[in-house]
Design a protein around this motif. Structure first.
Motif, PDB file in Angstrom:
ATOM      1  N   GLY A   8       0.878  -1.307  -0.258  1.00 22.40           N
ATOM      2  CA  GLY A   8      -0.118  -0.014  -0.308  1.00 22.40           C
ATOM      3  C   GLY A   8       0.821   0.721  -0.561  1.00 22.40           C
ATOM      4  N   GLN A   9       0.105   2.293  -0.257  1.00 20.87           N
ATOM      5  CA  GLN A   9       1.061   3.150   0.022  1.00 20.87           C
ATOM      6  C   GLN A   9      -0.017   4.678  -0.060  1.00 20.87           C
ATOM      7  OE1 GLN A   9       0.521   4.294  -4.778  1.00 20.87           O
ATOM      8  NE2 GLN A   9       2.014   3.074  -4.308  1.00 20.87           N
ATOM      9  N   LYS A  10       0.719   5.792   0.410  1.00 16.66           N
ATOM     10  CA  LYS A  10      -0.128   6.537   0.844  1.00 16.66           C
ATOM     11  C   LYS A  10      -0.093   7.889  -0.423  1.00 16.66           C
ATOM     12  CE  LYS A  10       1.187   9.761   4.644  1.00 16.66           C
ATOM     13  NZ  LYS A  10       2.325  10.208   5.395  1.00 16.66           N
ATOM     14  N   GLY A  11      -1.432   9.088  -0.218  1.00 20.07           N
ATOM     15  CA  GLY A  11      -2.481   9.321  -1.443  1.00 20.07           C
ATOM     16  C   GLY A  11      -1.123  10.645  -1.091  1.00 20.07           C
ATOM     17  N   SER A  12      -0.964  10.845  -2.565  1.00 24.55           N
ATOM     18  CA  SER A  12      -0.669  12.905  -2.604  1.00 24.55           C
ATOM     19  C   SER A  12      -1.465  13.914  -3.113  1.00 24.55           C
ATOM     20  CB  SER A  12       0.514  13.326  -3.139  1.00 24.55           C
ATOM     21  OG  SER A  12      -0.043  12.195  -4.378  1.00 24.55           O
ATOM     22  N   VAL A  13      -1.298  14.636  -2.726  1.00 27.28           N
ATOM     23  CA  VAL A  13      -2.115  16.231  -3.002  1.00 27.28           C
ATOM     24  C   VAL A  13      -1.149  17.318  -3.615  1.00 27.28           C
ATOM     25  CG1 VAL A  13      -3.754  17.937  -3.060  1.00 27.28           C
ATOM     26  CG2 VAL A  13      -3.878  15.948  -2.259  1.00 27.28           C
ATOM     27  N   TRP A  14      -0.560  17.318  -4.585  1.00 29.23           N
ATOM     28  CA  TRP A  14       0.412  19.193  -4.956  1.00 29.23           C
ATOM     29  C   TRP A  14      -0.370  20.119  -5.431  1.00 29.23           C
ATOM     30  CZ3 TRP A  14       4.398  16.061  -8.759  1.00 29.23           C
ATOM     31  CH2 TRP A  14       4.641  14.899  -8.279  1.00 29.23           C
ATOM     32  N   VAL A  15      -0.202  21.269  -4.327  1.00 27.03           N
ATOM     33  CA  VAL A  15      -1.098  22.613  -4.402  1.00 27.03           C
ATOM     34  C   VAL A  15      -0.069  23.420  -4.658  1.00 27.03           C
ATOM     35  CG1 VAL A  15      -3.048  23.602  -3.379  1.00 27.03           C
ATOM     36  CG2 VAL A  15      -2.370  21.290  -2.902  1.00 27.03           C
ATOM     37  N   THR A  16      -0.841  24.452  -5.500  1.00 30.54           N
ATOM     38  CA  THR A  16       0.075  25.274  -5.975  1.00 30.54           C
ATOM     39  C   THR A  16      -0.881  26.500  -5.641  1.00 30.54           C
ATOM     40  OG1 THR A  16       1.167  24.784  -7.738  1.00 30.54           O
ATOM     41  CG2 THR A  16       0.272  27.247  -8.072  1.00 30.54           C
ATOM     42  N   LEU A  17      -0.624  27.731  -4.770  1.00 25.75           N
ATOM     43  CA  LEU A  17      -1.241  28.718  -4.029  1.00 25.75           C
ATOM     44  C   LEU A  17      -0.810  29.694  -4.539  1.00 25.75           C
ATOM     45  CD1 LEU A  17      -0.794  27.659  -0.327  1.00 25.75           C
ATOM     46  CD2 LEU A  17      -2.573  27.385  -1.205  1.00 25.75           C
TER      47      LEU A  17
ATOM     48  N   VAL B  62      -3.368  15.701  12.616  1.00 28.42           N
ATOM     49  CA  VAL B  62      -4.393  14.522  12.005  1.00 28.42           C
ATOM     50  C   VAL B  62      -4.363  13.134  12.212  1.00 28.42           C
ATOM     51  CG1 VAL B  62      -6.475  14.189  10.207  1.00 28.42           C
ATOM     52  CG2 VAL B  62      -5.743  16.939  10.771  1.00 28.42           C
ATOM     53  N   GLU B  63      -5.559  12.378  13.156  1.00 31.03           N
ATOM     54  CA  GLU B  63      -4.900  10.930  13.301  1.00 31.03           C
ATOM     55  C   GLU B  63      -5.879  10.545  11.822  1.00 31.03           C
ATOM     56  OE1 GLU B  63      -3.402   9.138  15.061  1.00 31.03           O
ATOM     57  OE2 GLU B  63      -2.910  10.661  16.526  1.00 31.03           O
ATOM     58  N   ALA B  64      -5.570   9.718  11.867  1.00 29.95           N
ATOM     59  CA  ALA B  64      -5.871   8.724  10.634  1.00 29.95           C
ATOM     60  C   ALA B  64      -7.019   7.557  10.819  1.00 29.95           C
ATOM     61  CB  ALA B  64      -4.908   8.298   9.823  1.00 29.95           C
TER      62      ALA B  64
ATOM     63  N   ASP C 285       1.392   7.648   9.558  1.00 32.10           N
ATOM     64  CA  ASP C 285      -0.450   7.247   9.706  1.00 32.10           C
ATOM     65  C   ASP C 285      -0.593   8.697  10.310  1.00 32.10           C
ATOM     66  OD1 ASP C 285       1.056   7.732  12.029  1.00 32.10           O
ATOM     67  OD2 ASP C 285      -0.285   6.001  13.566  1.00 32.10           O
ATOM     68  N   HIS C 286      -0.084   9.751   9.323  1.00 28.34           N
ATOM     69  CA  HIS C 286      -0.269  10.819   9.775  1.00 28.34           C
ATOM     70  C   HIS C 286       0.431  11.443   8.673  1.00 28.34           C
ATOM     71  CE1 HIS C 286       0.217  10.546  14.198  1.00 28.34           C
ATOM     72  NE2 HIS C 286      -0.278  11.569  14.562  1.00 28.34           N
ATOM     73  N   ILE C 287      -0.835  13.186   7.692  1.00 27.49           N
ATOM     74  CA  ILE C 287      -0.342  13.681   7.551  1.00 27.49           C
ATOM     75  C   ILE C 287       1.202  14.484   7.277  1.00 27.49           C
ATOM     76  CG2 ILE C 287      -0.864  15.591   5.927  1.00 27.49           C
ATOM     77  CD1 ILE C 287      -3.895  14.995   6.261  1.00 27.49           C
TER      78      ILE C 287
ATOM     79  N   VAL D 242      -3.239   5.842   4.876  1.00 27.53           N
ATOM     80  CA  VAL D 242      -4.830   5.533   4.317  1.00 27.53           C
ATOM     81  C   VAL D 242      -5.776   5.926   5.472  1.00 27.53           C
ATOM     82  CG1 VAL D 242      -6.036   3.069   4.934  1.00 27.53           C
ATOM     83  CG2 VAL D 242      -3.974   3.084   3.570  1.00 27.53           C
ATOM     84  N   GLY D 243      -7.030   5.861   5.222  1.00 28.65           N
ATOM     85  CA  GLY D 243      -7.605   6.520   6.351  1.00 28.65           C
ATOM     86  C   GLY D 243      -8.292   8.159   6.178  1.00 28.65           C
ATOM     87  N   ILE D 244      -7.649   9.203   5.068  1.00 21.60           N
ATOM     88  CA  ILE D 244      -7.970  10.420   5.466  1.00 21.60           C
ATOM     89  C   ILE D 244      -7.680  10.637   3.674  1.00 21.60           C
ATOM     90  CG2 ILE D 244      -6.861  12.766   5.293  1.00 21.60           C
ATOM     91  CD1 ILE D 244      -5.334  11.889   7.683  1.00 21.60           C
ATOM     92  N   LYS D 245      -8.955  10.450   2.850  1.00 22.48           N
ATOM     93  CA  LYS D 245      -9.188  11.284   1.309  1.00 22.48           C
ATOM     94  C   LYS D 245      -8.241  12.960   1.523  1.00 22.48           C
ATOM     95  CE  LYS D 245     -12.073   7.841   0.883  1.00 22.48           C
ATOM     96  NZ  LYS D 245     -11.814   7.424  -0.188  1.00 22.48           N
TER      97      LYS D 245
END
Length: 419
Positions: free
Chosen positions: A190-199, A235-237, A268-270, A300-303
């Motif tokens: 398994g693997q973590k999700g990812s979000v790349w944001v440009t502000l 944030v706790e997953a 288990d954390h962001i 896993v556990g955080i959208k």
């Protein structure tokens, strides 16, 4: 001859032809396939020549002129399909002065193969190619097919490689082994999700001596949002209870491999990394524009939606105006059942070869494995690796790990396609 004896004979052949396997990996490493820029012609030609020489059927599919995908196949068309996956691109070498050796030498020294891509992941790719060759040469009867995809763009998101092949139904299968680096006694499931944001923030320019009474500082707006994003680290997953053991094992591996106090929390954390920020013209001017790029990894556990929710919350909380943002990349955390058939088969073969128990863990980064899982294909990662050199300087892989990985690939292909 039974399956066990066939595998034993092939494993002996790998030992006898060790030099051939290691040379294949060295030759792959010696070809510069940095991405960017992503010039993949030379390594694609090398791999297809190898396949042709060893009588393995293949084709090249190009969703764009610069992205040649190789699809190779052995076995029978009927029956189930085991997908094998590797990428031929590597990350850039960076500052050559920080390398202790030529990053494209492929030299073997002190029981290691040296060079960019040694662990990520040309040794794993070489192991898959060699495993398919052995099975083909020995005319091993497979009740199905093993299909290898060699993709050219994993290091820059995989959109024109694995993702494109799956989205366009060019390949599909019943299970998948990705030869990404996992470590000699570890299977990544398994693997973590990812979000790349440009502000992006717009403000109003003024003389710096009048701040904060005049003007509207765009950089300060960016900093406020980034500070709010960093609170996501707490944030706790909320992960399913049935994966608690895998989470615990993954945290133990992170502690052991990375040797940094508290680093196990990445499982288990962001994680939030402010990777790039720019804005302003000079120190005595209130900046009227700024932007930043932030990389967040989600367990896993955080959208992934939590990131956009936090940005909107920050804008409202601080009454910020002139703020826009783009999610340049978004992927949810994903995993395969630790007791799925393909995981059990690879684990059994690895334990037989290594003589030790193997772990099943989640990785803190990401790879093309996510694309297979999103299509409902049980997928794992298993490949030789010295983790300290991956995406860093002085990358290496241990020769013994390459040999063992090739044996595991051979055993797993035969087992999965004969059950």
């Amino acid at each position: 001859m039974d399956i066990s004896q066939i595998k034993t004979d092939l494993w002996k052949q790998i030992d006898a032809r060790e030099d051939e396997l290691i040379k294949l990996c060295s030759d792959l490493i010696s070809i510069n396939s940095e991405n960017p820029p992503g010039h993949m012609e030379e390594i694609t030609n090398f791999i297809t020549s190898y396949l042709e020489k060893n009588n393995i059927e293949f084709k090249i599919v190009k969703p764009s002129p610069e992205t040649p995908n190789i699809i190779a196949e052995i076995g029978k068309k009927e029956g189930r399909t085991l997908l094998l996956n590797g990428h031929s691109d590597v990350v850039p070498v960076g500052d050559l002065d920080k390398w202790d050796f030529d990053p494209f030498s492929g030299k073997v020294a002190d029981g290691k193969i040296l060079g960019r891509g040694a662990s990520d992941m040309k040794a794993g790719l070489g192991g898959l190619l060699f495993a398919m060759t052995l099975i083909q040469e020995n005319n091993i009867d497979l009740k199905g097919s093993a299909v290898l995809t060699v993709v050219p763009d994993e290091e820059v998101s995989g959109k024109m490689g694995t993702k494109w092949l799956l989205d366009n139904d060019v390949v599909t299968g019943d299970a998948c082994i990705v030869a990404e680096p996992s470590g000699y006694n570890n299977i990544e499931i398994g693997q973590k999700g990812s979000v790349w944001v440009t502000l992006k923030a717009k403000g109003k320019s003024a003389h710096g001596s009048l701040a904060p009474y005049a003007g509207d500082n765009a950089i300060e707006k960016i900093i406020k949002i980034c500070d709010e994003l960093k609170t996501l680290r707490q944030v706790e997953a909320d992960y399913p209870p049935e994966i608690a053991d895998v989470i615990a094992e993954s945290k133990a591996i992170a502690r052991e491999e990375l040797k940094i106090a508290g680093v196990e929390n990445i499982i288990d954390h962001i994680t939030v990394n402010l990777g790039k920020i720019s804005g302003g013209i000079k120190a005595n001017m209130v900046p009227d524009y700024a932007e930043a790029q932030v990389d967040l990894r989600l367990p896993v556990g955080i959208k992934a939606s939590i990131v956009e929710d936090k940005i909107k919350e920050a804008i409202e909380k601080h009454s910020l105006s002139g703020i826009t943002y783009e999610c340049d990349w978004k992927a949810e955390a994903n995993y395969t059942d630790a007791r799925s058939e393909i995981v059990e088969i690879v684990a059994q073969n690895a334990e037989k070869i290594l003589g030790t128990k193997v772990t099943r863990t989640y990785q803190w980064a990401s790879s093309d494995a996510r694309y297979y899982r999103l299509k409902g294909i049980p997928t794992l990662q298993f490949g030789p690796a010295n983790t300290e050199g991956i995406h860093a300087y002085n990358e290496t892989v241990d020769v013994k790990d390459v040999i063992n990985a090739a044996k595991v690939y051979v055993g797993s292909i035969i087992d999965y396609l004969n059950l």
